[in-house]
Each structure stands twice: as C-alpha cells, then as structure tokens.
Design a protein around this motif. Structure first.
Motif, PDB file in Angstrom:
ATOM      1  N   VAL A   1       2.531   6.329 -11.399  1.00 39.26           N
ATOM      2  CA  VAL A   1       2.798   5.408 -10.282  1.00 39.26           C
ATOM      3  C   VAL A   1       3.045   4.010 -10.842  1.00 39.26           C
ATOM      4  CG1 VAL A   1       2.031   4.653  -7.994  1.00 39.26           C
ATOM      5  CG2 VAL A   1       1.104   6.751  -8.967  1.00 39.26           C
ATOM      6  N   ALA A   2       2.196   3.593 -11.800  1.00 43.23           N
ATOM      7  CA  ALA A   2       2.332   2.255 -12.396  1.00 43.23           C
ATOM      8  C   ALA A   2       3.693   2.119 -13.079  1.00 43.23           C
ATOM      9  CB  ALA A   2       1.202   2.015 -13.384  1.00 43.23           C
ATOM     10  N   ASN A   3       4.134   3.167 -13.770  1.00 41.74           N
ATOM     11  CA  ASN A   3       5.449   3.128 -14.429  1.00 41.74           C
ATOM     12  C   ASN A   3       6.571   3.012 -13.400  1.00 41.74           C
ATOM     13  OD1 ASN A   3       4.402   3.229 -16.973  1.00 41.74           O
ATOM     14  ND2 ASN A   3       4.579   5.452 -17.165  1.00 41.74           N
ATOM     15  N   ALA A   4       6.411   3.737 -12.286  1.00 38.92           N
ATOM     16  CA  ALA A   4       7.457   3.726 -11.247  1.00 38.92           C
ATOM     17  C   ALA A   4       7.550   2.358 -10.573  1.00 38.92           C
ATOM     18  CB  ALA A   4       7.162   4.801 -10.204  1.00 38.92           C
ATOM     19  N   ALA A   5       6.429   1.634 -10.527  1.00 39.28           N
ATOM     20  CA  ALA A   5       6.414   0.350  -9.790  1.00 39.28           C
ATOM     21  C   ALA A   5       6.533  -0.864 -10.718  1.00 39.28           C
ATOM     22  CB  ALA A   5       5.146   0.261  -8.955  1.00 39.28           C
ATOM     23  N   LEU A   6       6.811  -0.656 -11.987  1.00 35.44           N
ATOM     24  CA  LEU A   6       6.951  -1.796 -12.902  1.00 35.44           C
ATOM     25  C   LEU A   6       8.013  -2.765 -12.396  1.00 35.44           C
ATOM     26  CD1 LEU A   6       6.721  -0.092 -16.419  1.00 35.44           C
ATOM     27  CD2 LEU A   6       5.144  -1.795 -15.459  1.00 35.44           C
ATOM     28  N   PRO A   7       7.873  -4.057 -12.592  1.00 36.15           N
ATOM     29  CA  PRO A   7       6.829  -4.762 -13.343  1.00 36.15           C
ATOM     30  C   PRO A   7       5.613  -5.159 -12.492  1.00 36.15           C
ATOM     31  CG  PRO A   7       8.523  -6.307 -12.714  1.00 36.15           C
ATOM     32  CD  PRO A   7       8.935  -4.974 -12.140  1.00 36.15           C
ATOM     33  N   ALA A   8       5.463  -4.546 -11.312  1.00 35.93           N
ATOM     34  CA  ALA A   8       4.291  -4.863 -10.476  1.00 35.93           C
ATOM     35  C   ALA A   8       3.016  -4.373 -11.151  1.00 35.93           C
ATOM     36  CB  ALA A   8       4.450  -4.183  -9.116  1.00 35.93           C
ATOM     37  N   LYS A   9       1.886  -4.909 -10.697  1.00 39.90           N
ATOM     38  CA  LYS A   9       0.597  -4.364 -11.141  1.00 39.90           C
ATOM     39  C   LYS A   9       0.183  -3.285 -10.138  1.00 39.90           C
ATOM     40  CE  LYS A   9      -4.170  -5.161 -12.280  1.00 39.90           C
ATOM     41  NZ  LYS A   9      -5.281  -6.076 -12.458  1.00 39.90           N
TER      42      LYS A   9
ATOM     43  N   LEU B   1      12.452   2.170  -5.539  1.00 42.46           N
ATOM     44  CA  LEU B   1      12.322   0.808  -5.000  1.00 42.46           C
ATOM     45  C   LEU B   1      12.250  -0.213  -6.133  1.00 42.46           C
ATOM     46  CD1 LEU B   1       9.675   1.731  -2.287  1.00 42.46           C
ATOM     47  CD2 LEU B   1      12.045   1.048  -1.841  1.00 42.46           C
ATOM     48  N   ARG B   2      12.672  -1.452  -5.853  1.00 41.93           N
ATOM     49  CA  ARG B   2      12.577  -2.524  -6.851  1.00 41.93           C
ATOM     50  C   ARG B   2      11.353  -3.378  -6.549  1.00 41.93           C
ATOM     51  NH1 ARG B   2      17.478  -2.635  -5.016  1.00 41.93           N
ATOM     52  NH2 ARG B   2      17.054  -4.486  -3.778  1.00 41.93           N
TER      53      ARG B   2
ATOM     54  N   ARG C   1       5.055  12.851  -3.015  1.00 45.49           N
ATOM     55  CA  ARG C   1       6.266  12.061  -2.799  1.00 45.49           C
ATOM     56  C   ARG C   1       6.141  10.637  -3.356  1.00 45.49           C
ATOM     57  NH1 ARG C   1      10.061  11.828   1.431  1.00 45.49           N
ATOM     58  NH2 ARG C   1      11.150  11.573  -0.530  1.00 45.49           N
ATOM     59  N   THR C   2       4.908  10.267  -3.748  1.00 48.66           N
ATOM     60  CA  THR C   2       4.622   8.862  -4.055  1.00 48.66           C
ATOM     61  C   THR C   2       5.448   8.322  -5.227  1.00 48.66           C
ATOM     62  OG1 THR C   2       2.411   9.103  -3.146  1.00 48.66           O
ATOM     63  CG2 THR C   2       2.742   7.256  -4.625  1.00 48.66           C
ATOM     64  N   VAL C   3       5.483   9.055  -6.345  1.00 49.12           N
ATOM     65  CA  VAL C   3       6.183   8.549  -7.535  1.00 49.12           C
ATOM     66  C   VAL C   3       7.680   8.467  -7.260  1.00 49.12           C
ATOM     67  CG1 VAL C   3       6.729   9.041  -9.962  1.00 49.12           C
ATOM     68  CG2 VAL C   3       4.390   9.367  -9.117  1.00 49.12           C
ATOM     69  N   GLU C   4       8.201   9.493  -6.617  1.00 49.03           N
ATOM     70  CA  GLU C   4       9.636   9.530  -6.304  1.00 49.03           C
ATOM     71  C   GLU C   4      10.024   8.348  -5.395  1.00 49.03           C
ATOM     72  OE1 GLU C   4      10.369  12.952  -3.869  1.00 49.03           O
ATOM     73  OE2 GLU C   4      12.141  11.970  -3.013  1.00 49.03           O
TER      74      GLU C   4
ATOM     75  N   ILE D   1       0.864  -1.187   0.000  1.00 50.53           N
ATOM     76  CA  ILE D   1       0.000   0.000   0.000  1.00 50.53           C
ATOM     77  C   ILE D   1       0.892   1.225   0.000  1.00 50.53           C
ATOM     78  CG2 ILE D   1      -1.801   1.288   1.262  1.00 50.53           C
ATOM     79  CD1 ILE D   1      -2.849  -1.385   0.671  1.00 50.53           C
ATOM     80  N   LEU D   2       0.760   2.074  -0.987  1.00 48.56           N
ATOM     81  CA  LEU D   2       1.502   3.331  -1.000  1.00 48.56           C
ATOM     82  C   LEU D   2       0.619   4.378  -0.336  1.00 48.56           C
ATOM     83  CD1 LEU D   2       2.994   3.382  -4.633  1.00 48.56           C
ATOM     84  CD2 LEU D   2       4.104   2.589  -2.519  1.00 48.56           C
TER      85      LEU D   2
END
Ligand SMILES: NC(=O)c1ccc[n+]([C@@H]2O[C@H](COP(=O)([O-])OP(=O)(O)OC[C@H]3O[C@@H](n4cnc5c(N)ncnc54)[C@H](OP(=O)(O)O)[C@@H]3O)[C@@H](O)[C@H]2O)c1
Length: 268
Positions: free
Chosen positions: A112-120, A92-93, A84-87, A77-78
C-alpha cells in the motif's frame, strides 16, 4: 514542515478524504461529524446511495472522482475492500504532503505504501464504535496527523513494529465477539422470563461497569475475577465450571486462528 494536520489548517480543520464509503466508513464519518473538533470531510463518489445519505445527514461534499478527493484532502482514509486497495491506490496520484491511513484487514503496509508514494502511509484498525467515538484504534507506525485524526473517534494505540501491530488488530475481531457474548447472556435472561429490552440494557450496563472498573476503577482484569469469585461464591462456582469446559482457552485458541489467517491475508 508542519508536523500536525491540525496545525496545517490553523484557520479550520484538516480535510479527511474518505475513499470507499462502505460499512466502516459510515461509522467513521458519523463519529467525526459528532466530534468536538470536526474535520472537513470529503466522500468518494462510489456507493452513491450511502454517500448521498451521509452527505445529506451531515452536510458533506461528495468528490466528483477519486483523484479529486485525493487532491483536495490532507489525510486520505483507504476504506476499500482489502483485495482492491493496492490496485485503487496505484491508479491515483498522491503527494508528499498526504498521509494515507489504510484500514484494510490483513493487508501488509509495504504494497500500500509503495502504491501511495510519495505519501506517508500507515495502517490502522478502527472498529464501528467509532460512530460513538469509542473505537480503540491500533496504528502502525505512529504519525502525528493520523493520530490526531483517529483520536477524534476514540483512543489510539501506536505500535512501532508491524508484527505486534497485527497481534493487536485481533482486538478488532474480539470487539465483534463481545456482542455475541452479551447477546448470549441477554438471550438466556429473556428465556428465563426477563423482558428482552430490560435484559439487553442490564447486560450492556453490566459490561460497561466492568470496563469502567478496569479503566477508571483501578482494577486488574487479570485478578479481579477471583477477587470477586472467591471459593464458596456463586461467581467462583461459575468460573470453575467455565474453566472445566475450556471456555477461556477456546477464546485464546480462536484468537490464534484469527491472527494466523490475518497474517496470511485470507479468511479461508
Ligand atoms: N467493517 C468493519 O467493521 C471494519 C473494521 C476494520 C477494518 N475494516 C476494513 O475496512 C475496509 C472496508 O470495510 P467495510 O466493511 O466498510 O467494507 P464495505 O462495506 O464493502 O466497503 C468498501 C467500500 O469500498 C467501495 N469501493 C470499492 N472500490 C472502490 C473504488 N474504486 N473507489 C471508491 N470506492 C470503492 C465499495 O463500493 P462497492 O460496494 O460499490 O463495491 C464499498 O462501498 C476493509 O478493508 C476492511 O478490512 C472494516
């Protein structure tokens, strides 16, 4: 591939990593810890005093750092400040197995989705009534693991386009306004001699009664006011007066203004 976080952990419960232990996270954690199916929870280390208080109250673990939290979680959960969320997520990996639930108000899914790839990644908008497992949480897009995790703290309302999801998130600000409306009525009762505690109980129970009639009693909120407030009744007299004072259209106009601001991603 399991399509459910609960399936993934047949021997126990999913591990939900709470990244950002602020006001909302505190309520989410309290709700999960009292749920019939309690997920394993891991807290991020910042906001130490709050994290430690929660850890002590509910026997939870605090991760040594944010990356360890991600590594040891299934659902992340972000719950960070929107700006600050995207940064933070970019630093993080994540892995493909992760489901990231971003609750940041006014923040579009894509960055956000791009920053957390490859997660959904999904967007959700829970409210503080999560602590008593009564949050009406809107979610975009649908995801089995996210839905199961959020359903533990209330109802989940899934949207398959971001535009409509953003409209629906405005109910989360309405949630805050209802407290104000109830306080106004309770304050009026008190000023006219009703004991303060009794006034608050009376207003809360009356409001709960309306909710129950809409959710379980089969009443249509669009028409019930005039079913009760027929011409010549005191309820009808009040409805007419409120309408003449534009009390109801003021709410719609305010909802429009909030939606516009949240789509801009800026309060002012
Ligand atoms: N509050 C609500 O009712 C509500 C409802 C729906 C959605 N939301 C959304 O939920 C998010 C959190 O809101 P909130 O009201 O809980 O805000 P908040 O109380 O400010 O909580 C945010 C937390 O994130 C922490 N944080 C900042 N950077 C971090 C990092 N790098 N690693 C770990 N933690 C970090 C902050 O710590 P520091 O204080 O030390 O900076 C703070 O404890 C926001 O995006 C908001 O839009 C809130």
């Amino acid at each position: 591939m399991p399509d459910s976080v609960l399936d993934m952990n047949a021997s126990g419960f999913p591990c939900v990593g709470v990244l950002g232990v602020g006001q909302l996270a505190e309520h989410l954690v309290e709700g999960w810890c009292g749920a019939s199916v309690r997920p394993r929870l891991l807290l991020s280390p910042r906001s130490r005093a709050r994290a430690e208080a929660l850890a002590k109250q509910f026997s939870l673990e605090i991760a040594p750092d944010n990356q360890t939290l991600v590594d040891r979680s299934d659902v992340v959960i972000l719950a960070l400040p929107p700006e600050r969320t995207v940064e933070v997520a970019s630093g993080l990996r994540f892995e493909k197995r992760h489901v990231v639930i971003c609750v940041a108000a006014g923040l579009k899914l894509e960055p956000v989705a791009n920053a957390a790839l490859p997660a959904k990644t999904v967007r959700a908008m829970p409210v503080t009534s999560a602590s008593v497992r009564e949050s009406a949480t809107v979610l975009y897009p649908g995801d089995g693991a996210a839905e199961e995790t959020l359903r533990l703290i209330g109802s989940v309302h899934v949207f398959d386009d971001e535009h409509t999801f953003e409209v629906a998130t405005v109910t989360a600000v309405y949630y805050g306004w209802v407290f104000r409306l109830m306080a106004e009525i309770a304050g009026w009762l008190k000023s006219r001699g009703v004991d303060e505690k009794e006034a608050k109980k009376l207003v809360a129970q009356t409001t709960r009664g309306v909710c129950a009639m809409c959710m379980e009693g089969g009443k249509d909120m669009a028409t019930e006011d005039r079913v009760i407030g027929r011409p010549g009744t005191y309820t009808g007299l009040g409805l007419d007066l409120l309408q003449r004072m534009d009390a109801f259209s003021a709410w719609s106009e305010t909802l429009d203004a909030v939606l516009k601001a949240s789509r801009r991603g800026k309060v002012d």
